[in-house]
Design a protein around this motif. Structure first.
Motif, PDB file in Angstrom:
ATOM      1  N   ASP A 119       1.400   4.628   1.595  1.00  0.00           N
ATOM      2  CA  ASP A 119       1.448   4.562   3.019  1.00  0.00           C
ATOM      3  C   ASP A 119      -0.037   4.176   3.591  1.00  0.00           C
ATOM      4  O   ASP A 119       0.001   3.442   4.698  1.00  0.00           O
ATOM      5  CB  ASP A 119       1.770   5.912   3.858  1.00  0.00           C
ATOM      6  N   TYR A 120      -0.948   4.577   2.884  1.00  0.00           N
ATOM      7  CA  TYR A 120      -2.312   4.304   3.571  1.00  0.00           C
ATOM      8  C   TYR A 120      -2.930   2.873   3.145  1.00  0.00           C
ATOM      9  O   TYR A 120      -3.947   2.404   3.642  1.00  0.00           O
ATOM     10  CB  TYR A 120      -3.214   5.228   2.897  1.00  0.00           C
ATOM     11  N   HIS A 121      -2.178   2.328   2.039  1.00  0.00           N
ATOM     12  CA  HIS A 121      -2.561   0.833   1.525  1.00  0.00           C
ATOM     13  C   HIS A 121      -2.795  -0.099   2.370  1.00  0.00           C
ATOM     14  O   HIS A 121      -3.813  -0.877   2.568  1.00  0.00           O
ATOM     15  CB  HIS A 121      -1.504   0.375   0.508  1.00  0.00           C
ATOM     16  N   SER A 122      -1.856  -0.158   3.341  1.00  0.00           N
ATOM     17  CA  SER A 122      -1.894  -1.335   4.426  1.00  0.00           C
ATOM     18  C   SER A 122      -2.773  -1.121   5.435  1.00  0.00           C
ATOM     19  O   SER A 122      -3.665  -2.090   5.910  1.00  0.00           O
ATOM     20  CB  SER A 122      -0.631  -1.849   5.126  1.00  0.00           C
ATOM     21  N   VAL A 123      -3.143   0.012   5.814  1.00  0.00           N
ATOM     22  CA  VAL A 123      -4.348   0.412   6.620  1.00  0.00           C
ATOM     23  C   VAL A 123      -5.688   0.305   6.017  1.00  0.00           C
ATOM     24  O   VAL A 123      -6.378  -0.353   6.810  1.00  0.00           O
ATOM     25  CB  VAL A 123      -4.322   1.979   7.214  1.00  0.00           C
ATOM     26  N   ILE A 124      -5.900   0.326   4.935  1.00  0.00           N
ATOM     27  CA  ILE A 124      -6.990   0.205   4.055  1.00  0.00           C
ATOM     28  C   ILE A 124      -7.318  -1.469   4.125  1.00  0.00           C
ATOM     29  O   ILE A 124      -8.393  -1.943   4.246  1.00  0.00           O
ATOM     30  CB  ILE A 124      -7.070   0.852   2.769  1.00  0.00           C
ATOM     31  N   CYS A 125      -6.201  -2.022   3.625  1.00  0.00           N
ATOM     32  CA  CYS A 125      -6.407  -3.617   3.507  1.00  0.00           C
ATOM     33  C   CYS A 125      -6.687  -4.046   4.917  1.00  0.00           C
ATOM     34  O   CYS A 125      -7.582  -4.868   5.130  1.00  0.00           O
ATOM     35  CB  CYS A 125      -4.926  -4.254   3.188  1.00  0.00           C
ATOM     36  N   ASP A 126      -6.093  -3.727   5.897  1.00  0.00           N
ATOM     37  CA  ASP A 126      -6.338  -4.242   7.325  1.00  0.00           C
ATOM     38  C   ASP A 126      -7.713  -3.833   7.946  1.00  0.00           C
ATOM     39  O   ASP A 126      -8.373  -4.627   8.357  1.00  0.00           O
ATOM     40  CB  ASP A 126      -5.436  -3.825   8.265  1.00  0.00           C
ATOM     41  N   LEU A 127      -8.251  -2.558   7.548  1.00  0.00           N
ATOM     42  CA  LEU A 127      -9.534  -2.277   8.017  1.00  0.00           C
ATOM     43  C   LEU A 127     -10.651  -2.852   7.242  1.00  0.00           C
ATOM     44  O   LEU A 127     -11.802  -3.274   7.712  1.00  0.00           O
ATOM     45  CB  LEU A 127      -9.890  -0.811   7.983  1.00  0.00           C
ATOM     46  N   THR A 128     -10.405  -3.354   5.833  1.00  0.00           N
ATOM     47  CA  THR A 128     -11.311  -4.087   5.150  1.00  0.00           C
ATOM     48  C   THR A 128     -11.372  -5.378   5.553  1.00  0.00           C
ATOM     49  O   THR A 128     -12.428  -5.963   5.588  1.00  0.00           O
ATOM     50  CB  THR A 128     -11.068  -4.087   3.458  1.00  0.00           C
ATOM     51  N   THR A 129     -10.300  -6.003   5.759  1.00  0.00           N
ATOM     52  CA  THR A 129     -10.389  -7.471   6.431  1.00  0.00           C
ATOM     53  C   THR A 129     -10.863  -7.507   7.841  1.00  0.00           C
ATOM     54  O   THR A 129     -11.872  -8.386   8.054  1.00  0.00           O
ATOM     55  CB  THR A 129      -8.790  -7.981   6.591  1.00  0.00           C
ATOM     56  N   ASP A 130     -10.660  -6.468   8.466  1.00  0.00           N
ATOM     57  CA  ASP A 130     -11.521  -6.514  10.018  1.00  0.00           C
ATOM     58  C   ASP A 130     -13.097  -6.447   9.708  1.00  0.00           C
ATOM     59  O   ASP A 130     -13.773  -6.944  10.470  1.00  0.00           O
ATOM     60  CB  ASP A 130     -11.061  -5.089  10.447  1.00  0.00           C
ATOM     61  N   LEU A 131     -13.237  -5.427   8.834  1.00  0.00           N
ATOM     62  CA  LEU A 131     -14.522  -5.209   8.298  1.00  0.00           C
ATOM     63  C   LEU A 131     -15.445  -6.672   8.121  1.00  0.00           C
ATOM     64  O   LEU A 131     -16.650  -6.940   8.447  1.00  0.00           O
ATOM     65  CB  LEU A 131     -15.273  -4.470   7.238  1.00  0.00           C
ATOM     66  N   ALA A 293      -8.577 -12.335 -10.156  1.00  0.00           N
ATOM     67  CA  ALA A 293      -7.947 -13.393 -10.032  1.00  0.00           C
ATOM     68  C   ALA A 293      -6.743 -13.373 -10.773  1.00  0.00           C
ATOM     69  O   ALA A 293      -5.547 -13.996 -10.330  1.00  0.00           O
ATOM     70  CB  ALA A 293      -9.023 -14.440 -10.488  1.00  0.00           C
ATOM     71  N   ALA A 294      -6.655 -12.959 -11.969  1.00  0.00           N
ATOM     72  CA  ALA A 294      -5.569 -12.782 -12.964  1.00  0.00           C
ATOM     73  C   ALA A 294      -4.673 -11.985 -12.427  1.00  0.00           C
ATOM     74  O   ALA A 294      -3.333 -12.125 -12.481  1.00  0.00           O
ATOM     75  CB  ALA A 294      -5.915 -12.733 -14.382  1.00  0.00           C
ATOM     76  N   GLY A 295      -4.846 -10.772 -11.997  1.00  0.00           N
ATOM     77  CA  GLY A 295      -4.168  -9.639 -11.813  1.00  0.00           C
ATOM     78  C   GLY A 295      -3.455  -9.320 -10.365  1.00  0.00           C
ATOM     79  O   GLY A 295      -2.639  -8.484 -10.166  1.00  0.00           O
ATOM     80  N   THR A 296      -4.094 -10.365  -9.237  1.00  0.00           N
ATOM     81  CA  THR A 296      -3.524  -9.748  -7.909  1.00  0.00           C
ATOM     82  C   THR A 296      -3.282 -11.292  -7.319  1.00  0.00           C
ATOM     83  O   THR A 296      -3.699 -12.382  -7.655  1.00  0.00           O
ATOM     84  CB  THR A 296      -4.769  -9.239  -7.285  1.00  0.00           C
ATOM     85  N   THR A 297      -2.197 -11.167  -6.394  1.00  0.00           N
ATOM     86  CA  THR A 297      -1.977 -12.378  -5.563  1.00  0.00           C
ATOM     87  C   THR A 297      -2.435 -12.143  -4.112  1.00  0.00           C
ATOM     88  O   THR A 297      -2.365 -10.968  -3.657  1.00  0.00           O
ATOM     89  CB  THR A 297      -0.407 -12.493  -5.607  1.00  0.00           C
ATOM     90  N   GLY A 298      -2.677 -13.281  -3.523  1.00  0.00           N
ATOM     91  CA  GLY A 298      -2.797 -13.210  -2.020  1.00  0.00           C
ATOM     92  C   GLY A 298      -4.026 -12.357  -1.899  1.00  0.00           C
ATOM     93  O   GLY A 298      -4.863 -11.720  -2.564  1.00  0.00           O
ATOM     94  N   ARG A 299      -4.428 -12.276  -0.389  1.00  0.00           N
ATOM     95  CA  ARG A 299      -5.947 -11.608  -0.136  1.00  0.00           C
ATOM     96  C   ARG A 299      -5.651 -10.146  -0.105  1.00  0.00           C
ATOM     97  O   ARG A 299      -6.478  -9.457  -0.307  1.00  0.00           O
ATOM     98  CB  ARG A 299      -5.948 -11.892   1.275  1.00  0.00           C
ATOM     99  N   HIS A 300      -4.602  -9.563   0.023  1.00  0.00           N
ATOM    100  CA  HIS A 300      -4.400  -8.122   0.063  1.00  0.00           C
ATOM    101  C   HIS A 300      -3.395  -7.920  -1.296  1.00  0.00           C
ATOM    102  O   HIS A 300      -2.317  -7.784  -1.204  1.00  0.00           O
ATOM    103  CB  HIS A 300      -3.494  -7.507   1.338  1.00  0.00           C
ATOM    104  N   PRO A 301      -4.243  -7.383  -2.244  1.00  0.00           N
ATOM    105  CA  PRO A 301      -3.516  -7.054  -3.539  1.00  0.00           C
ATOM    106  C   PRO A 301      -2.508  -6.119  -3.116  1.00  0.00           C
ATOM    107  O   PRO A 301      -2.644  -5.120  -2.157  1.00  0.00           O
ATOM    108  CB  PRO A 301      -4.540  -6.803  -4.427  1.00  0.00           C
ATOM    109  N   THR A 302      -1.333  -5.958  -3.943  1.00  0.00           N
ATOM    110  CA  THR A 302      -0.197  -4.784  -3.667  1.00  0.00           C
ATOM    111  C   THR A 302      -0.781  -3.657  -4.224  1.00  0.00           C
ATOM    112  O   THR A 302      -1.572  -3.605  -5.182  1.00  0.00           O
ATOM    113  CB  THR A 302       1.137  -5.232  -4.130  1.00  0.00           C
ATOM    114  N   PHE A 303      -0.248  -2.495  -3.855  1.00  0.00           N
ATOM    115  CA  PHE A 303      -0.450  -1.012  -4.320  1.00  0.00           C
ATOM    116  C   PHE A 303      -0.309  -1.197  -5.771  1.00  0.00           C
ATOM    117  O   PHE A 303      -1.050  -0.460  -6.571  1.00  0.00           O
ATOM    118  CB  PHE A 303       0.334  -0.313  -3.783  1.00  0.00           C
ATOM    119  N   ALA A 304       0.966  -1.764  -6.325  1.00  0.00           N
ATOM    120  CA  ALA A 304       1.150  -1.669  -7.859  1.00  0.00           C
ATOM    121  C   ALA A 304       0.004  -2.581  -8.492  1.00  0.00           C
ATOM    122  O   ALA A 304      -0.213  -2.212  -9.688  1.00  0.00           O
ATOM    123  CB  ALA A 304       2.666  -2.277  -8.064  1.00  0.00           C
ATOM    124  N   GLU A 305      -0.173  -3.740  -7.880  1.00  0.00           N
ATOM    125  CA  GLU A 305      -1.239  -4.615  -8.457  1.00  0.00           C
ATOM    126  C   GLU A 305      -2.568  -3.882  -8.824  1.00  0.00           C
ATOM    127  O   GLU A 305      -3.156  -3.871  -9.797  1.00  0.00           O
ATOM    128  CB  GLU A 305      -1.231  -5.880  -7.839  1.00  0.00           C
TER     129      GLU A 305
END
Ligand code: HEM
Length: 480
Positions: A119-131, A293-305
Motif C-alpha cells: 500500500d505504501y509503494h505508490s506514496v513512495i514513488c509519488d513523493l520521490t518524483t515530487d522531490l 534498466a533490465a529489471g524494471t519498466t516505466g518510471r515507477h518500478p512495480t512492487f514486484a519488480e
C-alpha cells in the motif's frame, strides 16, 4: 570468554580503563576504537566508580541483545516526572521493558505487518518524483539536506498521513530537535554538567509543545471522514485501538512521537550515504543501472519488480554495513550481571556497536571498503550483521525501511545519476547513536546515460571507511 579474557580474569587485570565518561559522547567512535584495540572484545570505562561497559564481538552482541530480562533498553535517560509530558512522549517501544514491551510490541507488529507494505509503494514513488520535480541535469545539489527534508515528508506521509510539506517539516523538525536535546541533556545528567538544570527545564517545556502538536495531529486525523480506510501507520493504530483498550490516546502520543524519531534520520542518513557511495564507485553504479534498466519498466518500478532487484539489495546492505546509520545503541543492566570476565552492577550501561562489529576483519574481508559483490558469497549471522539491531527488540520498521530505500533509490536512479563536486568536505559523525553526514554532500546531477567519475573529497569520511585511491583529497578546502 576468549583466551585473552580468561587470562585477564586469572591475572586480576580486568579490561577497565580509568578515564572520563564524557570521552565516549565527545567522540563515540574514537573511544570505542581505542578501548577495542587496548582490551579486545569487552571493555569498561570507569570514572569515580561510575562505569560504562562496551561489547564489540558477535558473541557478546548475542548475550546482551537476546537477554532482554537482564539487559533493559533505556533509550531516554530523562523520563521526566510521572505526570509530565516528557514522561508521556518518551513512552514508546524504545523505552519499554518486560511485559509492557512484549504487549505493546505485539500490537505494533500487527500495525507494521508486511501485508500493508504494497500500500505504501505508490506514496513512495509519488513523493520521490515530487522531490525531483525541480532537479535539472548539471545542477549541484546537497544530497544530505535533500534527503533529510525528503524523509521528513516521506515519514510524515507514511506514519501520519500528512500530505502538506510545510506541516511535515514543522513537526519533523520539532521531533528531531527534541531527540537531540534528550541526548545532550542525558549526557549532562550522566556527568553532572553545570548547564544541566537549564537545559533540563527547556527539554520539559519542549516536550509539552511536542505533546500538544501530536495530540492535535491525532484529533485532526480522527475527524477526517476517510480515517477508517487510510493505511498510514496512525490510522492503523486507531483501528488497533478498537480491539485493544490498553492502547489509549495517551499511549498513541508516545508511540507516534518515538516511531517518527526512530524512522526519520535513520532512513535519511542511509539514503545520503548510499547515494554518496554510488557516486564514488562508478563500477557499482553502472552495474546497478544495468539491473534497473533490465529489471524494471516505466518510471515507477512495480512492487514486484523492486523485490526482484538483487544487486540493489546488495548495494543497500553493503551501504548499511560500511556506514550504518544506527552505529551503536545501549542497554542497562536491570540486575547485577556477569558478562565475560566482568561483574556488572545493576544500572551499568552496556554499549554495543553496529559500526564496530561491521568493521571486524575476521567477519568481513577488507571491511572498510564498499564492495556490494561480497554479498553473493557471505551470509553473516544476526549478531554479525545488525544494521536494524537483533533479538527481541530488533527494529520493527525494518521491512518498511527496506521498501522505502529500495523504491526511492530505484525511482531516483532511473532519472538521475550523481557525481560528487570535487574537493567537497564530507564529514561524518555519530550524534545521538546515529552516524550521518554533518556537512553538505554536494553532488552534480547527471543524466542516466552518463557514468559518474570518482573525484577527490576531503573530510572525516576517510576515517570512517576506505575510499578508492582517486577519492583521496588533493586540496583540503573547507566550505565557507
Ligand atoms: C534505515 C532505517 C532504520 C534503521 C537503520 C533502524 C535501526 C534500528 C535499530 C538498530 C533498532 C534497535 C535499537 C536497539 O536495539 O537499541 C531499531 C528499533 C526500532 N525502530 Fe528502527 N531503524 C530504521 C527505520 C525504522 C522505521 C522506518 C521505523 C518505523 C516506521 C522504525 C521503528 C523502530 C522502532 C519502533 C524501534 C523500537 C523497537 C523495540 O524496541 O521493540 N525504524 N531501529
Amino acid at each position: 570468554m576468549t583466551y585473552r579474557e580468561s587470562l585477564q580474569l586469572q591475572s586480576g587485570h580486568l579490561p577497565v580503563r580509568q578515564g572520563h565518561l564524557t570521552d565516549f559522547p565527545r567522540d563515540p567512535l574514537g573511544c570505542m576504537r581505542s578501548l577495542h584495540s587496548e582490551f579486545g572484545d569487552i571493555a569498561v570505562l570507569e570514572d569515580q566508580g561510575k562505569r560504562i561497559a562496551f561489547v564489540f564481538s558477535p558473541e557478546y552482541n548475542r548475550q546482551v541483545l537476546s537477554d532482554s530480562r537482564t539487559f533493559h533498553s533505556q533509550f531516554f535517560a530523562i523520563r521526566g516526572g510521572r505526570q509530565s509530558a516528557q514522561r508521556r512522549v518518551t513512552s514508546g517501544l524504545l523505552s519499554m521493558n518486560g511485559a509492557e514491551h512484549r504487549e505493546n510490541r505485539r500490537v505494533m507488529m500487527d500495525v507494521f505487518s508486511r501485508r500493508i507494505l504494497p500500500d505504501y509503494h505508490s506514496v513512495i514513488c509519488d513523493l520521490t518524483t515530487d522531490l525531483m520535480s525541480d532537479w535539472v541535469t548539471g545542477q549541484q545539489r546537497d544530497l544530505n539536506c535533500e534527503m533529510v527534508d525528503f524523509m521528513v515528508r516521506m515519514t510524515s506521509a507514511l506514519l501520519f498521513g500528512i500530505d502538506d510539506a510545510h506541516d511535515a517539516l514543522e513537526l519533523g523538525s520539532m521531533i528531531d530537535r527534541w531527540v537531540r536535546q534528550n541526548h545532550e541533556v542525558g549526557i549532562g545528567a550522566l556527568v553532572s554538567a553545570p548547564q544541566f538544570p537549564d537545559s533540563y527545564e527547556k527539554l520539559l517545556a519542549d516536550a509539552e509543545k511536542l505533546e500538544s502538536s501530536v495530540q492535535e495531529l491525532i484529533a485532526a486525523h480522527k475527524r477526517q471522514p476517510t480515517a477508517a480506510h487510510r493505511s498510514d501507520v496512525l490510522s492503523l493504530m486507531f483501528r488497533a485501538q478498537k480491539t485493544n483498550q490498553q492502547l489509549t490516546d495517551e499511549k498513541l502520543v508516545g508511540h507516534a512521537a518515538l516511531t517518527f524519531a526512530a524512522a526519520h534520520l535513520t532512513t535519511a542518513h542511509t539514503l545520503s550515504w548510499t547515494l554518496f557511495l554510488l557516486a564514488q564507485h562508478p563500477e557499482v553504479m553502472n552495474r546497478l543501472a544495468q539491473e534497473l534498466a533490465a529489471g524494471t519498466t516505466g518510471r515507477h518500478p512495480t512492487f514486484a519488480e523492486l523485490e526482484s532487484l538483487t544487486y540493489l539489495d546488495w548495494v543497500i546492505r553493503e551501504s548499511m554495513r560500511v556506514l550504518p546509520a544506527s552505529s551503536y545503541s545501549q542497554r542497562v543492566c536491570a540486575e547485577a550481571a556477569r558478562l565475560g570476565p566482568l561483574s556488572l552492577s545493576a544500572g551499568t550501561p552496556v554499549i554495543f556497536s553496529q559500526y564496530m562489529t561491521h568493521h571486524r576483519p575476521d567477519l568481513f574481508e577488507s571491511p572498510d571498503e564498499f564492495q556490494p559483490e561480497r554479498w553473493s558469497e557471505i551470509s553473516p549471522s544476526a549478531y554479525e550483521y545488525l544494521p536494524f539491531g537483533a533479538g527481541p527488540r530488533m527494529c520493527i520498521g525494518a521491512p518498511l525501511a527496506m521498501v522505502e530505500l529500495r523504491t526511492a533509490l530505484a525511482v531516483m536512479l532511473k532519472q538521475f545519476h550523481f557525481q560528487m563536486v570535487p574537493n567537497t568536505v564530507v564529514d561524518g559523525q555519530i550524534i545521538s547513536t546515529m552516524l550521518g553526514p554533518t556537512t553538505s554532500v554536494n553532488a552534480h546531477l547527471l543524466n542516466v546515460s552518463q557514468s559518474p567519475q570518482t573525484v577527490p573529497v576531503a573530510g572525516t569520511v576517510h576515517s570512517l571507511m576506505q575510499m578508492p585511491a582517486s577519492a583521496r583529497p588533493t586540496t583540503y578546502q573547507r566550505a565557507a
